[in-house]
Scaffold this motif. Structure first.
Motif, mmCIF file in Angstrom:
data_model
loop_
_atom_site.group_PDB
_atom_site.id
_atom_site.type_symbol
_atom_site.label_atom_id
_atom_site.label_comp_id
_atom_site.label_asym_id
_atom_site.label_seq_id
_atom_site.Cartn_x
_atom_site.Cartn_y
_atom_site.Cartn_z
ATOM 1 N N ARG A 17 -11.086 27.485 7.561
ATOM 2 C CA ARG A 17 -10.187 26.580 8.301
ATOM 3 C C ARG A 17 -9.328 25.823 7.274
ATOM 4 N NH1 ARG A 17 -15.118 22.346 9.567
ATOM 5 N NH2 ARG A 17 -14.796 21.078 7.714
ATOM 6 N N GLY A 18 -8.458 24.955 7.791
ATOM 7 C CA GLY A 18 -7.696 24.035 6.926
ATOM 8 C C GLY A 18 -6.865 24.749 5.865
ATOM 9 N N ILE A 19 -6.883 24.192 4.664
ATOM 10 C CA ILE A 19 -6.071 24.732 3.561
ATOM 11 C C ILE A 19 -6.484 26.167 3.235
ATOM 12 C CG2 ILE A 19 -5.575 24.464 1.094
ATOM 13 C CD1 ILE A 19 -5.845 21.381 1.542
ATOM 14 N N GLY A 20 -7.777 26.445 3.266
ATOM 15 C CA GLY A 20 -8.279 27.790 2.950
ATOM 16 C C GLY A 20 -7.719 28.834 3.895
ATOM 17 N N GLU A 21 -7.683 28.503 5.183
ATOM 18 C CA GLU A 21 -7.146 29.442 6.176
ATOM 19 C C GLU A 21 -5.663 29.714 5.892
ATOM 20 O OE1 GLU A 21 -7.517 28.117 10.239
ATOM 21 O OE2 GLU A 21 -6.753 30.018 11.033
ATOM 22 N N ALA A 22 -4.919 28.680 5.539
ATOM 23 C CA ALA A 22 -3.487 28.864 5.226
ATOM 24 C C ALA A 22 -3.315 29.744 3.984
ATOM 25 C CB ALA A 22 -2.819 27.499 5.016
ATOM 26 N N ILE A 23 -4.196 29.576 3.002
ATOM 27 C CA ILE A 23 -4.123 30.407 1.783
ATOM 28 C C ILE A 23 -4.385 31.876 2.146
ATOM 29 C CG2 ILE A 23 -5.265 30.917 -0.435
ATOM 30 C CD1 ILE A 23 -5.779 27.818 -0.657
ATOM 31 N N VAL A 24 -5.415 32.090 2.969
ATOM 32 C CA VAL A 24 -5.716 33.473 3.426
ATOM 33 C C VAL A 24 -4.474 34.076 4.067
ATOM 34 C CG1 VAL A 24 -7.001 34.799 5.154
ATOM 35 C CG2 VAL A 24 -8.188 33.081 3.760
ATOM 36 N N ASN A 25 -3.843 33.332 4.949
ATOM 37 C CA ASN A 25 -2.678 33.863 5.682
ATOM 38 C C ASN A 25 -1.548 34.253 4.733
ATOM 39 O OD1 ASN A 25 -3.597 33.807 8.325
ATOM 40 N ND2 ASN A 25 -3.233 31.617 8.496
ATOM 41 N N GLU A 26 -1.255 33.384 3.758
ATOM 42 C CA GLU A 26 -0.141 33.693 2.845
ATOM 43 C C GLU A 26 -0.451 34.909 1.983
ATOM 44 O OE1 GLU A 26 2.888 32.519 3.150
ATOM 45 O OE2 GLU A 26 2.055 31.335 4.788
ATOM 46 N N LEU A 27 -1.700 34.997 1.472
ATOM 47 C CA LEU A 27 -2.054 36.149 0.628
ATOM 48 C C LEU A 27 -2.016 37.438 1.449
ATOM 49 C CD1 LEU A 27 -5.061 34.672 -1.428
ATOM 50 C CD2 LEU A 27 -2.688 34.912 -2.176
ATOM 51 N N ALA A 28 -2.514 37.368 2.686
ATOM 52 C CA ALA A 28 -2.536 38.566 3.542
ATOM 53 C C ALA A 28 -1.120 38.966 3.930
ATOM 54 C CB ALA A 28 -3.392 38.301 4.777
ATOM 55 N N LYS A 29 -0.265 37.983 4.244
ATOM 56 C CA LYS A 29 1.133 38.313 4.608
ATOM 57 C C LYS A 29 1.847 38.995 3.446
ATOM 58 C CE LYS A 29 2.364 34.230 6.423
ATOM 59 N NZ LYS A 29 3.316 33.207 6.829
ATOM 60 N N ALA A 30 1.443 38.649 2.211
ATOM 61 C CA ALA A 30 2.067 39.282 1.031
ATOM 62 C C ALA A 30 1.474 40.657 0.760
ATOM 63 C CB ALA A 30 1.900 38.383 -0.189
ATOM 64 N N GLY A 31 0.478 41.066 1.563
ATOM 65 C CA GLY A 31 -0.029 42.437 1.457
ATOM 66 C C GLY A 31 -1.448 42.584 0.946
ATOM 67 N N ALA A 32 -2.086 41.473 0.539
ATOM 68 C CA ALA A 32 -3.448 41.592 -0.008
ATOM 69 C C ALA A 32 -4.467 41.823 1.107
ATOM 70 C CB ALA A 32 -3.811 40.316 -0.774
ATOM 71 N N LYS A 33 -5.547 42.517 0.759
ATOM 72 C CA LYS A 33 -6.725 42.559 1.631
ATOM 73 C C LYS A 33 -7.566 41.355 1.231
ATOM 74 C CE LYS A 33 -10.567 45.414 3.136
ATOM 75 N NZ LYS A 33 -11.083 46.783 3.256
ATOM 76 N N VAL A 34 -7.869 40.472 2.188
ATOM 77 C CA VAL A 34 -8.503 39.202 1.830
ATOM 78 C C VAL A 34 -9.935 39.119 2.353
ATOM 79 C CG1 VAL A 34 -8.272 36.699 1.808
ATOM 80 C CG2 VAL A 34 -6.222 38.106 1.988
ATOM 81 N N TYR A 35 -10.877 38.836 1.454
ATOM 82 C CA TYR A 35 -12.257 38.546 1.830
ATOM 83 C C TYR A 35 -12.336 37.055 2.137
ATOM 84 C CZ TYR A 35 -13.579 43.248 0.907
ATOM 85 O OH TYR A 35 -13.670 44.623 0.999
#
Ligand code: NAD
Length: 262
Positions: A17-35
């Motif tokens: 949630r929170g900042i972590g969730e936003a970080i996941v979203n940005e990395l995934a939108k840039a194409g990364a597979k995110v754990y």
């Protein structure tokens, strides 16, 4: 500037949630597979479900960052499943408001175990595992509260964040021979569940919730652009994880509307 993380594997701790969730979203939108790793499994699953609705890639994993073996196991799983490990973000954290004299021994232990040892575990496991690739980006979430002690409190929270800024440099030296960039970020005040907990304490002490929020913003943040959003922090992490930051290491980047200037 367009960041392309296609084919890359990222692990984000404190991602539910929170900042972590936003970080996941940005990395995934840039194409990364995110754990997506967090203490609260249901939150990880929710974040991954939202990614999948947008056609992005994520894997939910439960993990207590205060335990080295659990932190390392998430990276091991990511490597086994994808054959690589490009990005690690140590974002998990808890807060207590207390002053130096008020903070209890139990609170101090918890802050050290989650905030400091959580980041330490991610830094050690990350640098060790990335050495074989001769490449990698690691970012840890510190805070403007780690820049100097505050008379308002946050004494031991701030201590853990100051230690993350220090440890980032130690890890950056360890990673430098292997092209592993290690940086930290220092957010200001973002209204996530963590800040709602601080406002709960102010409300319990008789304050009005919204007035207390705006008073804190006014007190700490010089830049009058309105609320900082979790995405504002995530954009900085995305930059530090990109090729545009290949020559940046050992730094602590303030994203705080000027809060750390005084
Ligand atoms: N919100 C702010 O104003 C602010 C400012 C500066 C720094 N920060 C830092 O940003 C990070 C994220 O904070 P946030 O505001 O999104 O808070 P948050 O409470 O919304 O999110 C923190 C996440 O960390 C997870 N977590 C807590 N303990 C954990 C553990 N032992 N193992 C794994 N996960 C655990 C929580 O479950 C949660 O999902 C924290 O490190 C925090 O200290 C926040």
């Amino acid at each position: 500037m367009k960041v392309n993380l296609a084919e890359q594997t990222a692990v984000v701790y404190g991602a539910g949630r929170g900042i972590g969730e936003a970080i996941v979203n940005e990395l995934a939108k840039a194409g990364a597979k995110v754990y997506v790793a967090d203490l609260i499994k249901e939150n990880c699953e929710h974040v991954v479900d939202e990614l999948k609705k947008k056609g992005l890639e994520g894997v939910a994993v439960s993990c207590d960052v205060s335990k080295f073996d659990q932190v390392d196991a998430v990276m091991e799983q990511a490597e086994k499943e994808t054959g690589r490990l490009d990005i690690v973000v140590n974002n998990a954290g808890i807060v207590t408001l207390g002053s130096f004299l008020e903070t209890t021994q139990d609170e101090i232990s918890k802050l050290i175990n989650v905030n400091l040892m959580g980041a330490s575990n991610g830094l050690q496991a990350g640098v060790k595992r990335m050495q074989k690739y001769n490449h990698g980006k690691i970012v840890s979430t510190a805070s403007f509260a780690g820049r100097h002690a505050m008379k308002e409190g946050f004494a031991y929270y701030g201590m853990t964040k100051a230690a993350i800024i220090y440890l980032t440099q130690a890890a950056a030296y360890a990673g430098a021979d292997y092209n592993i960039n290690v940086n930290s970020i220092c957010p200001g005040i973002i209204r996530t569940p963590m800040w709602e907990k601080i406002l709960d304490a102010n409300v319990a002490a008789g304050a009005d919730r919204e007035t207390s929020w705006h008073d804190n913003l006014k007190h700490f943040i010089p830049l009058e652009r309105g609320d900082q959003k979790p995405e504002d922090i995530a954009y900085a992490v995305l930059f530090l994880c990109s090729e545009y930051a290949d020559h940046i290491t050992g730094q602590a980047l303030n994203i705080d509307g000027g809060a750390s200037m005084d």
